[in-house]
Design an enzyme around this catalytic site. Structure first.
Site, PDB file in Angstrom:
ATOM      1  N   CYS B  95       0.596  -1.057  -0.036  1.00 51.38           N
ATOM      2  CA  CYS B  95       0.044  -0.007  -0.114  1.00 51.38           C
ATOM      3  C   CYS B  95       0.679   1.637   0.477  1.00 51.38           C
ATOM      4  O   CYS B  95       1.526   1.568   0.854  1.00 51.38           O
ATOM      5  CB  CYS B  95      -0.778   0.077   0.938  1.00 51.38           C
ATOM      6  SG  CYS B  95      -2.042   1.893   1.240  1.00 51.38           S
ATOM      7  N   CYS B  98      -0.751   4.281   1.917  1.00 47.06           N
ATOM      8  CA  CYS B  98      -0.734   4.211   3.620  1.00 47.06           C
ATOM      9  C   CYS B  98       0.101   2.576   4.069  1.00 47.06           C
ATOM     10  O   CYS B  98       0.665   2.672   4.104  1.00 47.06           O
ATOM     11  CB  CYS B  98      -1.807   4.464   4.151  1.00 47.06           C
ATOM     12  SG  CYS B  98      -3.608   3.793   3.729  1.00 47.06           S
ATOM     13  N   SER B  99      -1.505   1.698   4.139  1.00 47.58           N
ATOM     14  CA  SER B  99      -0.962   0.551   5.307  1.00 47.58           C
ATOM     15  C   SER B  99      -2.123  -0.461   4.830  1.00 47.58           C
ATOM     16  O   SER B  99      -2.298  -1.375   5.958  1.00 47.58           O
ATOM     17  CB  SER B  99      -0.568   0.719   6.334  1.00 47.58           C
ATOM     18  OG  SER B  99      -2.011   1.385   7.495  1.00 47.58           O
ATOM     19  N   CYS B 100      -2.891   0.011   4.087  1.00 50.19           N
ATOM     20  CA  CYS B 100      -3.808  -1.187   3.853  1.00 50.19           C
ATOM     21  C   CYS B 100      -3.447  -2.648   3.797  1.00 50.19           C
ATOM     22  O   CYS B 100      -2.365  -3.118   3.017  1.00 50.19           O
ATOM     23  CB  CYS B 100      -4.495  -0.985   2.430  1.00 50.19           C
ATOM     24  SG  CYS B 100      -5.337   0.979   2.409  1.00 50.19           S
TER      25      CYS B 100
END
Lengths: 224, 189
Positions: B95, B98-100
């Site tokens: 991702c 962000c950090s999906c």
């Protein structure tokens, strides 16, 4: 927005695996005693705050780039949650500075108890919606990611803007983050998985036999 | 570090004192992601797909529903997609924005997944990133990187290693690592 969060293709951050060259073990979930509390406070604060996941993300990416890049992951969450609480009038900046509550709370929904919190986590918040219009694109279509630089939230990374790819699949209509992040409604649009070749994105130095896909909302795309 | 700790405790007491959050709900959230939701869920899904071709087909067609069959779902994985590694194609998930990450099957992401180094490089030079994890693919294996830009979260189904034909599903699940379900590692025996 073109923030520090939009990292695809940036250089200079060094190796992925730092000290020791090994990923952390699977059972290590946090790296400081306060991190779980930041996770919990951030998730729980969305109820009195009434903000969406998109608004939360936008609060994180709105941190000034030098700050964003100098904070750890949960420090970013903490700063963004504090900013959201202040922006929504739930907590005063003076209270954050004082480290304690200085006045009674603003009107807000009843907080979730443990059972209700568990139910919310188990259910989540699906973003799929009925299709508002027939899809403009279909699998196999050549498309170009639009050249746009929105000042607000978007999920179209800079490294694909202006680049041509092929629609691989339709994912149904989903809430448009660009709209909901700013409280402008869900504005659902068809979502597509679009595949780009490495050479299209990175030119002749791209690694061979590599493709990269993003999930792109319909308004991010045009026919190529 | 101590300053951050004090700041977090202060925020907790402000929110509790104002009646915005219930401490029991905070404990529940922490308990869930500290102990209940993690990559063993995903390993269960992968092992089932390896041993039950009909399940693998359902997982490929509708991963959200197939994962729910095993009792997993919810926040951070409301919409799931499973991608299957093969001798010709290797999948890697990132991702960049962000950090999906597919929480119900993998839990919270590891630090490296959230790092600027991984987020910047996985799309630019995935083979170089894979090599850091000790994963070196033949030149004729296509690398497909999935940038998780929407609420659709990706689970990689690694290739089942040779020599495991008579293994039961729970023994197979035990060799499926978190990193193999993100795509940075292979599964070996």
């Amino acid at each position: 927005m073109n923030g520090a969060h939009d990292l695809g293709g940036a250089m200079g951050f060094g190796p992925v695996l730092g000290d020791g060259g090994e990923p952390e073990p699977e059972d290590v979930r946090f790296h400081a005693g306060w991190e779980p509390l930041v996770l919990a406070l951030t998730l729980a604060a969305a109820r009195p705050g009434g903000w969406s996941i998109d608004e939360s993300r936008h609060a994180r990416e709105s941190l000034p780039p030098p700050l964003y890049l100098s904070l750890t992951y949960y420090e970013i969450w903490l700063a963004a949650t504090e900013n959201l609480l202040v922006a929504h009038g739930l907590v005063g900046a003076d209270e954050l500075a004082a480290g304690r509550s200085l006045r009674s709370g603003a009107p807000a929904p009843e907080p979730l108890d443990a059972a209700a919190a568990a139910e919310v986590l188990a259910t989540g918040a699906p973003t799929g919606r009925p299709e508002p219009a027939p899809p403009r694109f279909g699998p196999g279509d050549r498309v170009r990611a639009r050249v746009v630089h929105p000042r607000g939230h978007t999920r179209l990374p800079r490294y694909v803007r202006g680049r041509c790819g092929v629609v691989e699949s339709r994912r149904g209509a989903h809430v448009l983050p660009d709209s909901r992040a700013h409280g402008n409604g869900e504005a659902p649009e068809q979502l597509y998985t679009v595949v780009f070749t490495g050479a299209e994105l990175w030119g002749p130095d791209a690694e061979p036999t590599t493709t990269i896909s993003v999930d792109a909302w319909e308004s991010y795309l045009e026919h190529a | 570090m101590r300053a951050v700790d004090a700041r977090v405790r202060a925020l907790e007491s402000i929110l509790v004192e104002k009646g915005y959050v219930d401490p029991a709900a905070l404990d529940e959230i922490i308990e869930t992601y500290q102990h209940r939701v993690g990559p063993r869920n995903g390993a269960h899904v992968v092992a089932r797909a390896w041993t039950d071709p009909a399940y693998a087909e359902r997982l490929a067609a509708d991963a959200t529903a197939a994962v729910a069959e095993l009792g997993y779902g919810g926040r951070g994985g409301e919409h799931l997609a499973a991608v299957f590694n093969s001798a010709r194609e290797h999948h890697l998930v990132v991702c960049t924005l962000c950090s999906c990450y597919p929480w119900p099957v993998l839990g919270l992401p590891p630090v490296w997944y959230k790092s600027p180094a991984y987020r910047s490089r996985a799309v630019l030079e995935p083979r170089a990133v894979l090599a850091e994890f000790g994963t070196v693919l033949d030149d004729d294996v296509a690398v497909r990187v999935h940038d998780s830009t929407s609420e659709l979260r990706y689970l990689v189904v690694p290739q089942r290693p040779a020599g495991t034909d008579d293994w039961p599903a729970d023994a197979l699940a035990a060799i499926v690592s978190r990193d193999s379900m993100i795509g940075t590692r292979l599964v070996s025996v």
